[in-house]
Design an enzyme around this catalytic site. Structure first.
Site, mmCIF file in Angstrom:
data_model
loop_
_atom_site.group_PDB
_atom_site.id
_atom_site.type_symbol
_atom_site.label_atom_id
_atom_site.label_comp_id
_atom_site.label_asym_id
_atom_site.label_seq_id
_atom_site.Cartn_x
_atom_site.Cartn_y
_atom_site.Cartn_z
ATOM 1 N N ASP A 59 0.815 -1.215 0.000
ATOM 2 C CA ASP A 59 0.000 0.000 0.000
ATOM 3 C C ASP A 59 0.850 1.267 0.000
ATOM 4 O O ASP A 59 0.449 2.290 -0.561
ATOM 5 C CB ASP A 59 -0.934 0.003 1.206
ATOM 6 C CG ASP A 59 -2.120 -0.938 1.008
ATOM 7 O OD1 ASP A 59 -2.365 -1.353 -0.137
ATOM 8 O OD2 ASP A 59 -2.802 -1.254 1.996
ATOM 9 N N ASN A 129 -4.675 8.630 2.372
ATOM 10 C CA ASN A 129 -5.267 7.867 3.479
ATOM 11 C C ASN A 129 -5.732 8.758 4.621
ATOM 12 O O ASN A 129 -6.903 8.819 4.938
ATOM 13 C CB ASN A 129 -4.279 6.832 4.008
ATOM 14 C CG ASN A 129 -4.350 5.529 3.243
ATOM 15 O OD1 ASN A 129 -5.176 5.369 2.349
ATOM 16 N ND2 ASN A 129 -3.486 4.597 3.581
ATOM 17 N N ASP A 159 -3.497 11.202 22.644
ATOM 18 C CA ASP A 159 -2.196 10.945 22.024
ATOM 19 C C ASP A 159 -2.117 11.614 20.662
ATOM 20 O O ASP A 159 -1.035 11.892 20.156
ATOM 21 C CB ASP A 159 -1.965 9.448 21.855
ATOM 22 C CG ASP A 159 -1.483 8.776 23.132
ATOM 23 O OD1 ASP A 159 -1.168 9.492 24.101
ATOM 24 O OD2 ASP A 159 -1.428 7.532 23.166
ATOM 25 N N TYR A 172 -5.089 3.178 9.336
ATOM 26 C CA TYR A 172 -4.793 3.665 10.685
ATOM 27 C C TYR A 172 -6.074 4.071 11.412
ATOM 28 O O TYR A 172 -6.251 3.837 12.605
ATOM 29 C CB TYR A 172 -3.820 4.838 10.560
ATOM 30 C CG TYR A 172 -3.235 5.359 11.854
ATOM 31 C CD1 TYR A 172 -3.262 4.619 13.024
ATOM 32 C CD2 TYR A 172 -2.623 6.614 11.880
ATOM 33 C CE1 TYR A 172 -2.700 5.108 14.199
ATOM 34 C CE2 TYR A 172 -2.061 7.111 13.048
ATOM 35 C CZ TYR A 172 -2.111 6.354 14.196
ATOM 36 O OH TYR A 172 -1.557 6.849 15.360
#
Length: 270
Positions: A59, A129, A159, A172
């Site tokens: 990817d 993405n 975070d 993700y």
């Protein structure tokens, strides 16, 4: 066919498409071997003369080729030589020209970030993405989130936080418990990474027309970086993100194995 090619007359009345392919390989050994095999069989063409880019790798290689395709306005067909390869097709021992001629297109738009650093320097970048902010030290990140000039979240303690496209929503974003967005849906996912306050806030789905501004609070004590796919900018003060509708990227998938179908199937995996 999705693509238009010139034709050569061979074997009497039979006509075959003449397709100019530009092969791009990652540095993985399997990808390099396949590059040599395919470029020898189908001929390597200069990218400015090509009808299509064939990306060989995973990817990451696909994302790199998609960004390169913007200048030449040609589609990209990927062949997986890695592990996951969600944006890639399988490596099949069948005629590549025929596969690409019958391929289905998945048009997608990238998102654009405009980041400002502590020192006033700015950086623009496209992402296919996601664009993600992350804390740089042991201190939790503090952010203020504004949507279309309206402050929606005064302070997010986390975070990090990301904006994901439909194409990137299974990457993700999904790992951070964000929603999977069907291809073609005019939506973006705003997803926190390990949120602490507000403790129960799990993100939002935004219209693709939204402009998102994320301001870093207490940036001297709680520095953050921002990453657009694989490009990182550190020590940022704020970042503005929006979908770039003037750019349409075209991913090609084998018939019956489109990105839209994969996105649906991904939501039913155990």
């Amino acid at each position: 066919m999705f693509l238009q090619f010139s034709y050569a007359k061979l074997k009497g009345a039979v006509r075959y498409p003449i397709m100019k392919i530009h092969f791009k390989s990652s540095k993985h050994k399997q990808a390099e071997i396949l590059f040599n095999q395919l470029s020898d069989r189908y001929t390597q063409n200069a990218i400015e003369d090509a009808d299509v880019i064939v990306a060989l790798g995973g990817d990451g290689q696909m994302l790199s080729c998609l960004k390169e395709s913007i200048e030449y306005e040609i589609p990209v067909f990927g062949i997986n030589c890695g592990h996951v390869g969600f944006l890639m097709n399988e490596d099949k021992k069948t005629d590549l020209v025929e596969r690409i001629s019958k391929a289905e297109a998945a048009p997608i738009h990238p998102i654009l970030m405009y980041a400002t650093k502590f020192n006033g320097q700015t950086q623009e970048a496209l992402a296919i993405n996601e664009i993600s902010l992350l804390r740089q030290t042991h201190n939790a990140a503090h952010c203020q989130i504004t949507i279309n000039d309206k402050i929606e979240l005064e302070q997010l303690v986390c975070d990090g936080v990301m904006i994901a496209t439909p194409a990137g929503s299974t990457a993700y974003n999904l790992s951070a418990h964000g929603p999977i967005i069907p291809i073609g849906a005019e939506l973006l996912a705003l997803t926190p990474i390990s949120p602490f306050r507000p403790r129960r806030w799990r993100g939002a789905l935004l219209p693709a027309s939204s402009t998102v501004n994320i301001k870093v609070l207490s940036h001297e004590f709680r520095p953050q970086s921002v990453t657009a796919d694989n490009l990182e900018v550190r020590d940022i003060k704020e970042v503005t993100i929006r979908q770039e509708n003037q750019i349409t990227l075209r991913l090609l998938f084998d018939a019956g194995a489109s990105l839209a179908e994969r996105t649906i199937s991904e939501q039913f995996l155990a």
